[in-house]
Scaffold this active site. Structure first.
Site, mmCIF file in Angstrom:
data_model
loop_
_atom_site.group_PDB
_atom_site.id
_atom_site.type_symbol
_atom_site.label_atom_id
_atom_site.label_comp_id
_atom_site.label_asym_id
_atom_site.label_seq_id
_atom_site.Cartn_x
_atom_site.Cartn_y
_atom_site.Cartn_z
ATOM 1 N N ASP A 51 38.671 31.770 44.048
ATOM 2 C CA ASP A 51 38.369 32.206 42.681
ATOM 3 C C ASP A 51 39.264 31.488 41.685
ATOM 4 O OD1 ASP A 51 36.518 33.863 43.770
ATOM 5 O OD2 ASP A 51 37.413 35.751 43.087
ATOM 6 N N HIS A 67 31.575 32.576 38.100
ATOM 7 C CA HIS A 67 32.467 33.735 38.088
ATOM 8 C C HIS A 67 32.399 34.456 36.730
ATOM 9 C CE1 HIS A 67 35.331 36.266 39.959
ATOM 10 N NE2 HIS A 67 36.451 35.752 39.464
ATOM 11 N N HIS A 123 34.807 37.221 32.470
ATOM 12 C CA HIS A 123 35.516 37.961 33.513
ATOM 13 C C HIS A 123 35.920 39.354 32.994
ATOM 14 C CE1 HIS A 123 38.388 38.957 36.705
ATOM 15 N NE2 HIS A 123 37.894 37.936 37.397
ATOM 16 N N HIS A 132 42.724 33.441 46.057
ATOM 17 C CA HIS A 132 42.844 33.112 44.635
ATOM 18 C C HIS A 132 43.584 31.788 44.485
ATOM 19 C CE1 HIS A 132 41.729 37.353 44.082
ATOM 20 N NE2 HIS A 132 41.273 36.944 42.898
#
Length: 543
Positions: free
Chosen positions: A361, A412, A416, A511
């Site tokens: 991510d 994504h 966010h 991450h």
């Protein structure tokens, strides 16, 4: 006295008058003044002639008068315009001591690679500067971590002729090796050869040769060698866990510094400033590959009446209960429950099919992505990188690098949202998906088709929205607390956790702002492969 004078065609008799006494006095005075001025001028010239002490002032005056009489006006002739002086080119080397700061590099019984490369870099810098070479360092001390992207930026902005990266090796081998980019140009070949041979002649335990690409093959390059715009090579001087190599490294450091410096000078003597070389001389001798993956379009069956579905916000987490194959029980139940929504919590596969799907991510960049990309290229692993729109706007070069390296670019969301996509209206949920999709399509000509819900928060409605937008929702079957950049988990413990949780069909979420993940990623890949696992392409499950 009388005389005849002709005036207006007539002759007349004119009687000349005698000068008066006053007129004669005025005439005498005028002549006296003229003679006095002339005398003073001569005296002044004699005085100046003696002061100048060259005895030529009077000659110059006479000569000037003569020239004027001969037609020389004495006007100054315009001088030819003086061209500005061009500063000579100074041979410049960008010296890159590997690792540094919180990145120790290889570690053998407390001996750190970052310390060794810094010591050698100081010796090389001193030797080069003593021989008139300008040195640009990618790091100015041993306490600062400089990211690979920053090292490349420093090199490319330095106008350096060459880039030399200093490292040490670790493993079962011993000796010295030098790396260059695959399909390198002749000048890169000569630079690597000159430097490598010079160091070998200075004294090494074993000549391991000059190598191209990375240790996984010639279809990839180390990040710094692939992205610097000047001839570059990377030196691995001895194994840090080998006693003989360490003794040589310490005792011959000055000799290595002299050898590297002379090799650079020899290369420069043959080619001159790299800024004056043609594009053909600097570029690789072979063309790069074609056929980059640019995404795909999924034809999901449309889900009708989305508003009638549940809007309850669910927080995904794989849980700790596992089956006999180490698969989290929660992933299996959710995979079955939401299988009609184009969603993956784990990849349903035969338990003997030990495949892993690596995903990362990208909410914001913390300097780790270049290192991660380098490791993945070195290990020949393809991953899915989920990026937000702000990330793509701020770091377009990294997004392009992700695509160019053959990884999958995932969506994504645009903003966010911390409360999760389901907290928004259905229209805004669609905008969070398609806003990022359209930006990536416009700027990178890439069709994203995989989506990761921010914070793992979803609902039945939001799954349907994603499905109808032509996306597949990708959750995970392994994740851990790795995203707090100010409180990074222990590397050894994190690596062991990753290994202990391996299971068939695993979707690993890491991450990309985590330095723990960055530093252990290569080891994790190696350990997983040792245990019989394969890192698979996510597109394989869509065939």
């Amino acid at each position: 006295m009388k005389y005849i004078r002709e005036k207006d065609g007539k002759r007349i008799i004119v009687e000349k008058k005698k000068h008066t006494r006053v007129w004669m006095i005025q005439a005498v005075l005028k002549w006296s003044v003229c003679i006095s001025v002339l005398c003073l001028t001569v005296l002044l010239c004699i005085f100046l002639d003696k002061k100048l002490d060259d005895g030529k002032l009077m000659d110059k005056i006479v000569s000037t008068v003569s020239n004027i009489e001969e037609g020389d006006t004495g006007e100054k002739v315009p001088e030819t315009e003086t061209q500005p002086m061009i500063e000579p080119h100074v041979l410049t080397v960008c010296l890159d001591p590997g690792h540094g700061g919180t990145d120790p590099g290889c570690d053998s019984d407390g001996r750190l690679e970052k310390d060794d490369t810094w010591a050698l870099a100081q010796a090389v810098k001193k030797e080069m500067e003593a021989q008139g070479i300008k040195v640009v360092m990618t790091r100015e001390d041993n306490d600062t971590k400089v990211f690979l992207k920053e090292r490349v930026a420093i090199a490319n902005s330095s106008d350096a002729d060459y880039y030399i990266s200093l490292h040490r090796n670790l493993g079962d081998g011993y000796g010295n090796e030098t790396w260059k980019a695959a399909n390198s140009s002749k000048i890169v070949d000569d630079l690597a050869s000159n430097v490598h041979n010079a160091v070998v002649e200075a004294g090494v335990s074993r000549d391991r040769g000059i190598k191209a690409g990375t240790d996984t093959g010639e279809d990839s390059d180390y990040y710094v060698l692939n992205n610097t715009n000047m001839p570059a090579c990377l030196l691995e001087i001895g194994f840090i866990n080998n006693g003989e190599d360490n003794n040589l490294y310490d005792s011959k450091m000055e000799e290595y510094a002299k050898a590297i410096t002379q090799a650079v000078k020899d290369t420069y003597s043959a080619y001159g400033p790299t800024g004056e070389l043609s594009t053909e001389e600097l570029e690789s001798t072979e063309e790069g590959g074609d056929g980059l993956f640019t995404g795909m379009t999924l034809n999901n069956p449309k889900i009708d009446n989305v508003s009638a579905l549940s809007s309850e916000i669910l927080n995904w987490g794989q849980g700790s209960n596992v089956d006999e194959f180490n698969r989290p029980a929660g992933t299996l139940s959710y995979q079955e429950k939401y299988k009609d929504y184009s969603a993956d919590f784990i990849i349903p596969t035969a338990t003997s099919d030990k495949k892993i799907y690596l995903t990362l991510d990208e909410g914001y960049e913390y300097g780790c992505t270049p290192s991660i990309l380098s490791t993945l290229k070195e290990k020949d692993v393809k991953a899915v990188f989920f990026v937000t729109k702000p990330y793509a706007e701020k770091d377009p070069d990294l997004v392009r690098q992700i695509i160019d390296d053959g990884h999958i670019l995932g969506n994504h969301s645009v903003t966010h949202p911390s409360a999760g996509i389901p907290s928004l209206s259905l229209a805004d949920q669609e905008q969070e998906v398609m806003g990022n999709h359209e930006f990536i399509k416009k700027n990178f000509n890439y069709d994203m088709f995989l989506f990761r819900f921010p914070a793992g928060k979803f609902s039945e409605q939001s799954l349907a929205v994603l499905n109808n937008c032509g996306y597949r929702s990708v959750f995970w079957s392994f994740a851990y607390l790795d995203y707090d950049v100010n409180n990074q988990p222990n590397e050894a413990e994190s690596l062991q956790k990753m290994i202990d949780k391996l299971h068939p069909g695993a979707i690993y979420l890491l991450h990309a702002e985590s330095w723990t993940n960055t530093n252990v990623l290569g080891q994790f890949i190696d350990k997983a492969r040792e245990l019989g696992y394969e890192f698979a392409l996510y597109t394989d499950i869509l065939q």
